[in-house]
Design a protein around this motif. Structure first.
Motif, PDB file in Angstrom:
ATOM      1  N   ASP B  32      40.098 -18.556  22.934  1.00  0.00           N
ATOM      2  CA  ASP B  32      40.995 -19.696  23.173  1.00  0.00           C
ATOM      3  C   ASP B  32      40.182 -20.951  23.468  1.00  0.00           C
ATOM      4  O   ASP B  32      40.396 -21.999  22.886  1.00  0.00           O
ATOM      5  N   VAL B  33      39.245 -20.806  24.424  1.00  0.00           N
ATOM      6  CA  VAL B  33      38.412 -21.954  24.795  1.00  0.00           C
ATOM      7  C   VAL B  33      36.945 -21.595  24.556  1.00  0.00           C
ATOM      8  O   VAL B  33      36.481 -20.535  24.982  1.00  0.00           O
ATOM      9  N   LEU B  34      36.251 -22.481  23.860  1.00  0.00           N
ATOM     10  CA  LEU B  34      34.805 -22.326  23.676  1.00  0.00           C
ATOM     11  C   LEU B  34      34.118 -23.419  24.482  1.00  0.00           C
ATOM     12  O   LEU B  34      34.454 -24.596  24.362  1.00  0.00           O
ATOM     13  N   VAL B  35      33.155 -23.019  25.313  1.00  0.00           N
ATOM     14  CA  VAL B  35      32.368 -24.002  26.060  1.00  0.00           C
ATOM     15  C   VAL B  35      30.964 -24.015  25.468  1.00  0.00           C
ATOM     16  O   VAL B  35      30.308 -22.966  25.401  1.00  0.00           O
ATOM     17  N   ILE B  36      30.535 -25.178  25.019  1.00  0.00           N
ATOM     18  CA  ILE B  36      29.204 -25.294  24.418  1.00  0.00           C
ATOM     19  C   ILE B  36      28.260 -25.856  25.473  1.00  0.00           C
ATOM     20  O   ILE B  36      28.411 -26.982  25.925  1.00  0.00           O
ATOM     21  N   GLY B  37      27.294 -25.058  25.885  1.00  0.00           N
ATOM     22  CA  GLY B  37      26.380 -25.437  26.971  1.00  0.00           C
ATOM     23  C   GLY B  37      26.830 -24.796  28.267  1.00  0.00           C
ATOM     24  O   GLY B  37      27.836 -25.161  28.844  1.00  0.00           O
ATOM     25  N   GLY B  38      26.073 -23.809  28.716  1.00  0.00           N
ATOM     26  CA  GLY B  38      26.425 -23.099  29.947  1.00  0.00           C
ATOM     27  C   GLY B  38      25.609 -23.571  31.123  1.00  0.00           C
ATOM     28  O   GLY B  38      25.058 -22.778  31.879  1.00  0.00           O
ATOM     29  N   GLY B  39      25.492 -24.888  31.299  1.00  0.00           N
ATOM     30  CA  GLY B  39      24.891 -25.436  32.510  1.00  0.00           C
ATOM     31  C   GLY B  39      25.910 -25.398  33.633  1.00  0.00           C
ATOM     32  O   GLY B  39      26.891 -24.645  33.568  1.00  0.00           O
ATOM     33  N   VAL B  40      25.703 -26.197  34.665  1.00  0.00           N
ATOM     34  CA  VAL B  40      26.658 -26.147  35.776  1.00  0.00           C
ATOM     35  C   VAL B  40      28.031 -26.640  35.335  1.00  0.00           C
ATOM     36  O   VAL B  40      29.061 -26.060  35.686  1.00  0.00           O
ATOM     37  N   GLY B 215      18.059 -14.598  15.090  1.00  0.00           N
ATOM     38  CA  GLY B 215      18.302 -15.380  13.878  1.00  0.00           C
ATOM     39  C   GLY B 215      19.690 -15.178  13.297  1.00  0.00           C
ATOM     40  O   GLY B 215      20.005 -15.722  12.239  1.00  0.00           O
ATOM     41  N   GLU B 216      20.538 -14.393  13.962  1.00  0.00           N
ATOM     42  CA  GLU B 216      21.883 -14.160  13.410  1.00  0.00           C
ATOM     43  C   GLU B 216      22.748 -15.406  13.514  1.00  0.00           C
ATOM     44  O   GLU B 216      22.542 -16.244  14.391  1.00  0.00           O
ATOM     45  N   PHE B 217      23.740 -15.466  12.641  1.00  0.00           N
ATOM     46  CA  PHE B 217      24.618 -16.638  12.563  1.00  0.00           C
ATOM     47  C   PHE B 217      25.919 -16.336  13.301  1.00  0.00           C
ATOM     48  O   PHE B 217      26.448 -15.234  13.218  1.00  0.00           O
ATOM     49  N   TYR B 218      26.414 -17.319  14.022  1.00  0.00           N
ATOM     50  CA  TYR B 218      27.657 -17.138  14.766  1.00  0.00           C
ATOM     51  C   TYR B 218      28.690 -18.173  14.345  1.00  0.00           C
ATOM     52  O   TYR B 218      28.376 -19.354  14.224  1.00  0.00           O
ATOM     53  N   VAL B 219      29.898 -17.701  14.121  1.00  0.00           N
ATOM     54  CA  VAL B 219      31.027 -18.593  13.864  1.00  0.00           C
ATOM     55  C   VAL B 219      31.999 -18.415  15.028  1.00  0.00           C
ATOM     56  O   VAL B 219      32.519 -17.317  15.246  1.00  0.00           O
ATOM     57  N   PHE B 220      32.157 -19.463  15.793  1.00  0.00           N
ATOM     58  CA  PHE B 220      33.110 -19.435  16.903  1.00  0.00           C
ATOM     59  C   PHE B 220      34.380 -20.129  16.444  1.00  0.00           C
ATOM     60  O   PHE B 220      34.328 -21.264  15.966  1.00  0.00           O
ATOM     61  N   ARG B 221      35.498 -19.432  16.580  1.00  0.00           N
ATOM     62  CA  ARG B 221      36.774 -20.101  16.307  1.00  0.00           C
ATOM     63  C   ARG B 221      37.515 -20.249  17.623  1.00  0.00           C
ATOM     64  O   ARG B 221      37.731 -19.281  18.345  1.00  0.00           O
ATOM     65  N   SER B 222      37.879 -21.479  17.950  1.00  0.00           N
ATOM     66  CA  SER B 222      38.490 -21.717  19.261  1.00  0.00           C
ATOM     67  C   SER B 222      39.626 -22.726  19.138  1.00  0.00           C
ATOM     68  O   SER B 222      39.572 -23.636  18.317  1.00  0.00           O
ATOM     69  N   LYS B 223      40.618 -22.542  20.009  1.00  0.00           N
ATOM     70  CA  LYS B 223      41.730 -23.505  20.027  1.00  0.00           C
ATOM     71  C   LYS B 223      41.280 -24.795  20.694  1.00  0.00           C
ATOM     72  O   LYS B 223      41.672 -25.868  20.308  1.00  0.00           O
ATOM     73  N   ALA B 224      40.509 -24.643  21.745  1.00  0.00           N
ATOM     74  CA  ALA B 224      39.977 -25.831  22.431  1.00  0.00           C
ATOM     75  C   ALA B 224      38.482 -25.631  22.638  1.00  0.00           C
ATOM     76  O   ALA B 224      38.012 -24.496  22.792  1.00  0.00           O
ATOM     77  N   THR B 225      37.745 -26.735  22.660  1.00  0.00           N
ATOM     78  CA  THR B 225      36.291 -26.679  22.815  1.00  0.00           C
ATOM     79  C   THR B 225      35.857 -27.708  23.860  1.00  0.00           C
ATOM     80  O   THR B 225      36.399 -28.815  23.897  1.00  0.00           O
ATOM     81  N   VAL B 226      34.921 -27.299  24.712  1.00  0.00           N
ATOM     82  CA  VAL B 226      34.372 -28.226  25.714  1.00  0.00           C
ATOM     83  C   VAL B 226      32.887 -28.378  25.445  1.00  0.00           C
ATOM     84  O   VAL B 226      32.164 -27.377  25.369  1.00  0.00           O
ATOM     85  N   ILE B 227      32.421 -29.607  25.302  1.00  0.00           N
ATOM     86  CA  ILE B 227      30.979 -29.836  25.139  1.00  0.00           C
ATOM     87  C   ILE B 227      30.382 -30.161  26.502  1.00  0.00           C
ATOM     88  O   ILE B 227      30.861 -31.041  27.210  1.00  0.00           O
ATOM     89  N   ALA B 228      29.329 -29.425  26.869  1.00  0.00           N
ATOM     90  CA  ALA B 228      28.676 -29.632  28.174  1.00  0.00           C
ATOM     91  C   ALA B 228      27.185 -29.346  28.036  1.00  0.00           C
ATOM     92  O   ALA B 228      26.611 -28.558  28.782  1.00  0.00           O
ATOM     93  N   THR B 229      26.550 -30.005  27.080  1.00  0.00           N
ATOM     94  CA  THR B 229      25.164 -29.657  26.754  1.00  0.00           C
ATOM     95  C   THR B 229      24.120 -30.519  27.460  1.00  0.00           C
ATOM     96  O   THR B 229      22.925 -30.373  27.173  1.00  0.00           O
ATOM     97  N   GLY B 230      24.535 -31.419  28.345  1.00  0.00           N
ATOM     98  CA  GLY B 230      23.542 -32.221  29.063  1.00  0.00           C
ATOM     99  C   GLY B 230      23.007 -33.373  28.222  1.00  0.00           C
ATOM    100  O   GLY B 230      23.657 -33.824  27.282  1.00  0.00           O
ATOM    101  N   GLY B 231      21.815 -33.824  28.562  1.00  0.00           N
ATOM    102  CA  GLY B 231      21.284 -35.055  27.978  1.00  0.00           C
ATOM    103  C   GLY B 231      20.457 -34.853  26.716  1.00  0.00           C
ATOM    104  O   GLY B 231      20.560 -33.829  26.045  1.00  0.00           O
ATOM    105  N   ALA B 232      19.626 -35.864  26.409  1.00  0.00           N
ATOM    106  CA  ALA B 232      18.821 -35.855  25.188  1.00  0.00           C
ATOM    107  C   ALA B 232      17.393 -36.245  25.525  1.00  0.00           C
ATOM    108  O   ALA B 232      16.840 -37.207  25.008  1.00  0.00           O
ATOM    109  N   GLY B 233      16.786 -35.464  26.421  1.00  0.00           N
ATOM    110  CA  GLY B 233      15.472 -35.813  26.952  1.00  0.00           C
ATOM    111  C   GLY B 233      14.382 -35.978  25.912  1.00  0.00           C
ATOM    112  O   GLY B 233      13.487 -36.795  26.063  1.00  0.00           O
ATOM    113  N   ARG B 234      14.449 -35.191  24.847  1.00  0.00           N
ATOM    114  CA  ARG B 234      13.347 -35.203  23.866  1.00  0.00           C
ATOM    115  C   ARG B 234      13.482 -36.302  22.818  1.00  0.00           C
ATOM    116  O   ARG B 234      12.711 -36.351  21.877  1.00  0.00           O
TER     117      ARG B 234
END
Ligand SMILES: Cc1cc2nc3c(=O)[nH]c(=O)nc-3n(C[C@H](O)[C@H](O)[C@H](O)COP(=O)(O)OP(=O)(O)OC[C@H]3O[C@@H](n4cnc5c(N)ncnc54)[C@H](O)[C@@H]3O)c2cc1C
Lengths: 114, 666
Positions: B32-40, B215-234
């Motif tokens: 149902d919900v996919l969260v991208i980035g498992g930080g705090v 190296g496997e490929f993942y397809v996530f299908r979700s009704k809602a998605t939350v992006i929480a990946t932090g910054g862009a330090g590099r």
């Protein structure tokens, strides 16, 4: 142990980031599992300490040390150029100390709060 | 035995990749919900979505137990203004941030944070994180409230920043996420968002990713998605040989959330903003050694002869006692604290500090280098609190500093820690490990821009929410990231409950798959990821540095595109780890494009955004005091004007509280 000399790339900088004590480490790989950046890989030989493969990706968070069930099996090593700048002075005697010095003072055993 | 080199020398053979490799094998995850980035922020989003009874998955680049900037701990929690001791209200705090930034921070996000930060901290307490002095170790200290046993940082009068024992906060969040049934996919390098029909700007229905062990490929299908990946330090600094990425954040901080959002058609603001970076890791002392800032706020600094350097208030008046350093001074409302995602603070909210004329006094010989942090001069309570409690719990300090120093014999009751020796300008404030003005001017970071969110912390794309510190416009620090995660997770779950089934577009998935494995099919002569990353950072520094004009920006865009079609297109990954890092390079190029395109659209210099257009040198012309939300439609840039206080303008209600009540849900 082979005495042959190999063509290998220069050791990376930093060289290690973490160091294992093979007498204490059981090769459980818990540190490998939690490292955010895959600095270490499991050793092909079971029960042997992990191999530090990507030391230059270490963030020095110390998570591997916290995860380790066997105190002393893994030590976090600040890069030498950082250790060289970790200095302190005893206030009443003026003695100088440095992280990594030859004859270090006895450890301060007081644990952190919490 | 520890290193690869040792292994080679002993065994005369190169160890094989330790995980079974299956490039291209497709795994489907429906949730149902996919969260991208498992930080705090991501863990909080997942936990709070799961508590609403929906199915939740986290896709995390590292391992969610310890990953992210917050993964290494926390010692002080900002924005908890509704705690029973606080004299600050959500309105006061939000206004202080918004006014200090002259409108260039998301006031709505700040308000949500201050309304819920304390409740979020109470949730953490439920998970087993110590937030009070339950053992009465600090009984009677002036920073402690005797009734609640809460302990405060920075401003002991207004009591809105809470000292916490957070060294294990991430493992606890991780356990809680598992307990409430969140499915966690670690080592997942998320590469794209899936949209309905594969169209930019359409509803987000999931994501793709590559497992960097197998190296496997993942397809996530979700009704809602939350992006929480932090910054862009590099993005503009890349120096792993010196220490980590060369920035505050770890190597996984590659702006992937921003990149996949940008490519899917999400709207961003203020990504043209940037700020000076610090010397973290640039050969100076490690993070959190001798200084008097942040965790060490208030610590006495003495010179080589033991003479203490003076502290002053924000109006330049010398402070007489150590106690004064922790109190707002006459003419101030309250002190905000630092590191909360705003780049400037009005005088009435700023902290006391060491006199900024110290470089001059050192030059005159009034004080002698090296300087030392002399904690022996603190009261016993304060010393034990700063060293034993805060350094013992702060991110990257329990093992790297507390444990390392004490094992080596350091004793804060007897010893003085030496501050870095550096060009004098670096002593203008008390955060010595960051180097201040000694940082090369090319070392810059993104400056508070990110996803433009509404009062639900939703993006402009249906089904897509965002949370966290560095990812969103208006985000802050540790506690703020937990809090926005909690709020966004709740809203994503509510949406998912009534949303239609996600239908992913097979052509989009196929195209993403082809793209994802390109680097393992290239000639082994191809470049590696570090070479590419360094080149990207070089382009960003040179062509989109502090000073820029239309030409340099367009040249920068051209070079990013060049890289994409030449050195990066032929880059080779010899294993799934290198593949993940190369895929991040693609993301960095997307973020670079977003930053440069946003910079091209702001045809005026802006002091708050530290934005200097050589072709539009006039600083802060009134007609440019606005936000410029930017997004891609059919791969073309679309920009609009938005007032700075849009969050209090129609369609929203005119006050913070009304909007909060209308949108907070339960
Ligand atoms: C050393 C240090 C000390 C700090 N101390 C404090 C403090 O005392 N108080 C305070 O308020 N703040 C502090 N902060 C700031 C605070 O830690 C951050 O603001 C906060 O962690 C941000 O949370 P987040 O969830 O947004 O990002 P993060 O915690 O960085 O989490 C982002 C997550 O996304 C994951 N990710 C990234 N890319 C991908 C991808 N492609 N696919 C899947 N997952 C991905 C990352 O691995 C990571 O787990 C400190 C920061 C540092 C670095």
């Amino acid at each position: 142990m082979s005495d042959k000399v190999y063509m290998v790339p220069n050791p990376p900088t930093p060289n290690k980031a973490v160091e294992f004590n093979p007498d204490i480490c059981s090769g459980c790989n818990l540190c490998v599992d939690v490292c955010p950046t895959d600095v270490m890989m499991p050793n092909p030989e079971k029960k042997k300490p992990p191999i530090v493969l990507y030391p230059e990706e270490c963030w020095y968070c110390g998570g591997c040390v916290e995860e380790c069930p066997r105190p002393g099996a893994i030590t976090m090593l600040h890069p030498t150029q950082q250790r060289i700048s970790m200095n302190w002075k005893r206030k009443d005697t003026g003695e100088l100390f440095r992280l990594g010095m030859k004859n270090p003072p006895p450890p301060n055993t007081r644990p952190p709060s919490g | 035995m520890s290193t690869w080199h040792e292994y080679i020398q002993r065994n005369a053979s190169i160890p094989e990749w330790p995980y079974p490799i299956n490039y291209g094998k497709v795994n489907e995850v429906v949730t149902d919900v996919l969260v991208i980035g498992g930080g705090v922020a991501g863990c909080q989003a997942a936990i709070n979505a799961a508590k609403k009874g929906v199915k939740v998955a986290i896709a995390e680049r590292g391992h969610a137990k310890r990953s992210g900037s917050g993964g290494a701990g926390v010692d002080h929690w900002h924005g908890a203004v509704t705690n029973p001791c606080s004299k600050v209200t959500p309105e006061m705090y939000t206004r202080a941030c918004y006014d200090s930034m002259q409108g260039y921070t998301g006031g709505h996000v700040r308000y949500i944070i201050t309304k819920e930060s304390w409740d979020t901290l109470l949730d953490c307490e439920q998970m087993g994180i110590q937030i009070r002095d339950v053992n009465d170790e600090f009984k009677g200290a002036d920073f402690r409230d005797e009734e609640t046993k809460l302990m405060f940082a920075y401003d002991y009068e207004n009591k809105h920043i809470i000292r916490v024992w957070g060294y294990d906060i991430k493992p606890k969040l991780y356990e809680e996420a598992k307990r409430v049934g969140v499915n966690i996919y670690n080592r997942m390098m998320v590469t794209s968002l899936l949209t309905e029909g594969g169209n930019q700007g359409a509803r987000v229905v999931g994501a793709t990713g590559v497992d960097t062990h197998t190296g496997e490929f993942y397809v996530f299908r979700s009704k809602a998605t939350v992006i929480a990946t932090g910054g862009a330090g590099r993005l503009s600094v890349f120096a792993p040989e010196i220490t980590a990425s060369g920035t505050m954040a770890d190597m996984n901080s590659a702006g992937v959330g921003q990149a996949i959002g940008w490519n899917a058609g999400a709207e961003f603001v203020c990504t043209e903003a940037s700020g000076p970076g610090g010397l973290v890791g640039f050969g100076y002392a490690p993070y959190s050694t001798a200084n008097a800032s942040n965790t060490y706020h208030g610590t006495p600094i003495v010179d080589a002869d033991g003479k203490e350097v003076p502290w002053i208030d924000v109006f330049g008046r010398e402070l007489k006692t150590v106690e004064d350093r922790f109190l707002p001074q006459e003419g101030q409302q309250f002190q905000l604290g630092i590191g909360i995602g705003i780049s400037r603070t009005n005088q009435e909210f700023r902290l006391n500090d060491i006199n900024p004329d110290l470089p001059e006094r050192l030059r005159r010989g009034e004080f002698k280098l090296p300087l030392y942090a002399d904690m022996t001069r603190l009261s016993e309570m304060e010393r034990r609190c700063i060293w034993g409690m805060m350094v013992g719990n702060e991110g990257k300090t329990r093992i790297p500093i507390y444990d390392t120093y004490t094992k080596a014999g350091f004793d804060p009751d007897k010893d003085m820690m030496q501050a870095p020796v550096m060009p004098l300008e670096g002593y203008f404030n008390a955060c010595y490990w960051a180097g201040g003005p000694n940082t090369p001017p090319t070392v810059r970071g993104m400056g508070g821009g990110g996803f433009l969110l509404d009062w639900d912390l939703k993006t402009n794309l249906e089904g897509l929410y965002a949370a966290a510190g560095g990812t969103i416009f208006g985000g802050g620090c540790h506690g703020e990231s937990h809090t926005t995660g909690r709020y966004a997770g709740r809203h994503a779950a509510e949406y998912a409950k009534t949303a239609a089934e996600p239908v992913a577009d097979s052509r989009q998935i196929e195209a993403e798959k082809t793209h994802s494995y390109s680097a393992v099919k290239q000639s082994k002569e191809g470049n590696g990821w570090k070479e590419i990353n360094a080149a990207i950072a070089r382009i960003m520094r040179d062509y989109c540095g502090r000073h820029k004009n239309e030409l340099t920006l367009n040249l920068g865009l051209r070079l990013l595109n060049e890289l994409k079609t030449t050195e990066l297109a032929s880059a080779y990954a010899s294993n799934p780890h290198e593949l993940g890092r190369l895929l991040e390079c693609h993301a960095l190029i997307s973020v670079g494009e977003l930053v440069i395109k946003a910079s091209l659209e702001r045809k005026a210099s802006n002091s708050i955004l530290d934005f200097h257009r050589l072709d539009y040198p006039e600083m802060d012309p009134p007609e440019w005091q606005k936000l410029l939300p930017i997004k891609q439609v059919d791969d073309k840039v679309e920009v609009r004007d938005l007032p700075l206080d849009f969050h209090l303008k129609p369609p929203y209600a005119p006050t913070y509280e009304e909007n909060y009540q209308l949108h907070c849900g339960s």
